[in-house]
Design an enzyme around this catalytic site. Sequence first.
Site, PDB file in Angstrom:
ATOM      1  N   THR A 285      -8.458   3.592   8.224  1.00  0.00           N
ATOM      2  CA  THR A 285      -9.664   2.829   8.354  1.00  0.00           C
ATOM      3  C   THR A 285      -9.623   2.213   9.647  1.00  0.00           C
ATOM      4  OG1 THR A 285      -9.301   2.414   6.077  1.00  0.00           O
ATOM      5  CG2 THR A 285     -10.809   1.352   7.030  1.00  0.00           C
TER       6      THR A 285
ATOM      7  N   HIS B 204       0.863   6.357   1.735  1.00  0.00           N
ATOM      8  CA  HIS B 204       1.588   7.155   2.502  1.00  0.00           C
ATOM      9  C   HIS B 204       2.929   7.993   1.597  1.00  0.00           C
ATOM     10  CE1 HIS B 204      -1.083   6.917   5.901  1.00  0.00           C
ATOM     11  NE2 HIS B 204      -0.787   5.590   5.669  1.00  0.00           N
TER      12      HIS B 204
ATOM     13  N   HIS C 176      -5.800   3.497  -1.641  1.00  0.00           N
ATOM     14  CA  HIS C 176      -7.175   3.872  -1.154  1.00  0.00           C
ATOM     15  C   HIS C 176      -7.364   5.149  -1.646  1.00  0.00           C
ATOM     16  CE1 HIS C 176      -9.837   4.148   2.815  1.00  0.00           C
ATOM     17  NE2 HIS C 176     -10.489   4.271   1.534  1.00  0.00           N
TER      18      HIS C 176
ATOM     19  N   ASN D 181       1.112  -1.018   0.036  1.00  0.00           N
ATOM     20  CA  ASN D 181       0.162  -0.162  -0.011  1.00  0.00           C
ATOM     21  C   ASN D 181       0.964   1.269   0.014  1.00  0.00           C
ATOM     22  OD1 ASN D 181      -1.543   2.336   1.126  1.00  0.00           O
ATOM     23  ND2 ASN D 181      -3.119   0.955   1.837  1.00  0.00           N
TER      24      ASN D 181
ATOM     25  N   GLU E 245     -10.851  -9.414   3.078  1.00  0.00           N
ATOM     26  CA  GLU E 245      -9.660  -8.928   3.785  1.00  0.00           C
ATOM     27  C   GLU E 245      -9.692  -8.829   5.365  1.00  0.00           C
ATOM     28  OE1 GLU E 245      -7.094  -6.206   1.826  1.00  0.00           O
ATOM     29  OE2 GLU E 245      -6.453  -5.268   3.676  1.00  0.00           O
TER      30      GLU E 245
ATOM     31  N   HIS F 132      -3.557  -4.234   7.832  1.00  0.00           N
ATOM     32  CA  HIS F 132      -3.635  -3.121   8.616  1.00  0.00           C
ATOM     33  C   HIS F 132      -2.886  -3.124   9.974  1.00  0.00           C
ATOM     34  CE1 HIS F 132      -5.486   0.346  10.426  1.00  0.00           C
ATOM     35  NE2 HIS F 132      -6.111   0.575   9.223  1.00  0.00           N
TER      36      HIS F 132
ATOM     37  N   ARG G 228      -7.394  12.854   0.455  1.00  0.00           N
ATOM     38  CA  ARG G 228      -6.251  13.323   1.335  1.00  0.00           C
ATOM     39  C   ARG G 228      -4.910  12.944   0.820  1.00  0.00           C
ATOM     40  NH1 ARG G 228      -7.270  10.215   6.861  1.00  0.00           N
ATOM     41  NH2 ARG G 228      -9.288  10.832   6.498  1.00  0.00           N
TER      42      ARG G 228
ATOM     43  N   GLU H 144      -8.771   0.287  -2.811  1.00  0.00           N
ATOM     44  CA  GLU H 144      -9.374   0.275  -1.692  1.00  0.00           C
ATOM     45  C   GLU H 144     -10.350   1.547  -1.881  1.00  0.00           C
ATOM     46  OE1 GLU H 144      -7.045   0.892   1.635  1.00  0.00           O
ATOM     47  OE2 GLU H 144      -5.918  -1.103   1.391  1.00  0.00           O
TER      48      GLU H 144
ATOM     49  N   ARG I  86      -9.466   7.797  -1.140  1.00  0.00           N
ATOM     50  CA  ARG I  86     -10.415   8.405  -0.154  1.00  0.00           C
ATOM     51  C   ARG I  86     -11.398   9.314  -0.766  1.00  0.00           C
ATOM     52  NH1 ARG I  86      -8.889   6.625   5.306  1.00  0.00           N
ATOM     53  NH2 ARG I  86     -10.583   7.660   5.998  1.00  0.00           N
TER      54      ARG I  86
HETATM   55  N1  PXP Z   1      -6.025  -2.919   4.172  1.00  0.00           N
HETATM   56  C1  PXP Z   1      -6.795  -1.906   4.388  1.00  0.00           C
HETATM   57  C2  PXP Z   1      -8.215  -2.309   3.639  1.00  0.00           C
HETATM   58  C3  PXP Z   1      -6.257  -0.744   4.728  1.00  0.00           C
HETATM   59  O1  PXP Z   1      -7.377  -0.007   4.684  1.00  0.00           O
HETATM   60  C4  PXP Z   1      -5.282  -0.418   4.794  1.00  0.00           C
HETATM   61  C5  PXP Z   1      -4.780   1.017   5.303  1.00  0.00           C
HETATM   62  O2  PXP Z   1      -4.930   1.936   4.551  1.00  0.00           O
HETATM   63  C6  PXP Z   1      -4.200  -1.148   5.009  1.00  0.00           C
HETATM   64  C7  PXP Z   1      -4.473  -2.660   4.552  1.00  0.00           C
HETATM   65  C8  PXP Z   1      -2.825  -1.255   5.414  1.00  0.00           C
HETATM   66  O3  PXP Z   1      -2.533  -0.858   6.583  1.00  0.00           O
HETATM   67  P1  PXP Z   1      -1.005  -0.181   6.959  1.00  0.00           P
HETATM   68  O4  PXP Z   1      -0.875   1.013   6.423  1.00  0.00           O
HETATM   69  O5  PXP Z   1      -1.323  -0.093   8.604  1.00  0.00           O
HETATM   70  O6  PXP Z   1      -0.262  -1.442   6.804  1.00  0.00           O
END
Ligand code: PXP
Length: 250
Positions: free
Chosen positions: A104, A13, A46, A10, A154, A194, A52, A73, A48
């Site tokens: 999330t 960030h 994601h 992901n 998931e 997550h 953001r 996402e 959003r």
């Molecule tokens: N899976 C989902 C559905 C999420 O919303 C997120 C956060 O965007 C992640 C995985 C990844 O989480 P993390 O950034 O804490 O590894």
Amino acid sequence: MRRVIRLGVNIDHVATLRQARRGRAPDLLAAAHAAVLGGADQITVHLREDRRHVQDDDVRRLKASLSVDLNLEMAATPEMTAVALEVRPTIACLVPEKRAELTTEGGLDVSGNLDRLRETTDALRAGGVAVSLFVDPDERSILAAGEVGVRAVELHTGRYARAAGEEERLREFFALKQAARTAHELGLRVHAGHGLDYGNVWRVAALPEVEELNIGFAIVARAVFTGLSAAVRQMRDEMLRARDVAERGQ
Ligand code: PXP
């Protein structure tokens, strides 16, 4: 039989950092390619509702240039469904979304939103987009997910990752283990994610039903020191080692 485990990276960030100055650096596509070089099987973003971090055009450009799967996402809204049907990611992961949250916070209330989730899933599937549902690891959510017609769930690993001590962590881990088993028995593919990091990923990666982990923050945070490809490679190594040890122990 050897069961594979995939890593979805992901990169939200990386976009968060770019949006801090509203410029072009760091480049999201370059980040995606660095993640693939490090062994990412999939890129996850994601989009959003408040935009953001990731922007609509990022998703389009990622789809056009990636050699691996794209996991989008998104909230189950008409606006996001339209974006997904235009871009056609490999899979859309439906997530609950609250504007004020930092990330999330919980899984979907599947049984409370069955009609909306079915409608969104049907539209996405008709457009060639597979669907997964982001759910808490509880029996009720998994059974309800089985009624929606999705490819995968998931499992939200946030409570496991945030556990205050070993007793609580084990309790949350057993919830994940049970949920993975139930989902697998229902014929759903099992993904998880997550809050997973280099220290806590091993237990989840060792669950035989889990086919995919989506991990963002820990990898991007480590990348500040190691570069993204190395950070992805290290996470992949942790996952594969955990899976190997578990399989040899069986
Ligand atoms: N899976 C989902 C559905 C999420 O919303 C997120 C956060 O965007 C992640 C995985 C990844 O989480 P993390 O950034 O804490 O590894």
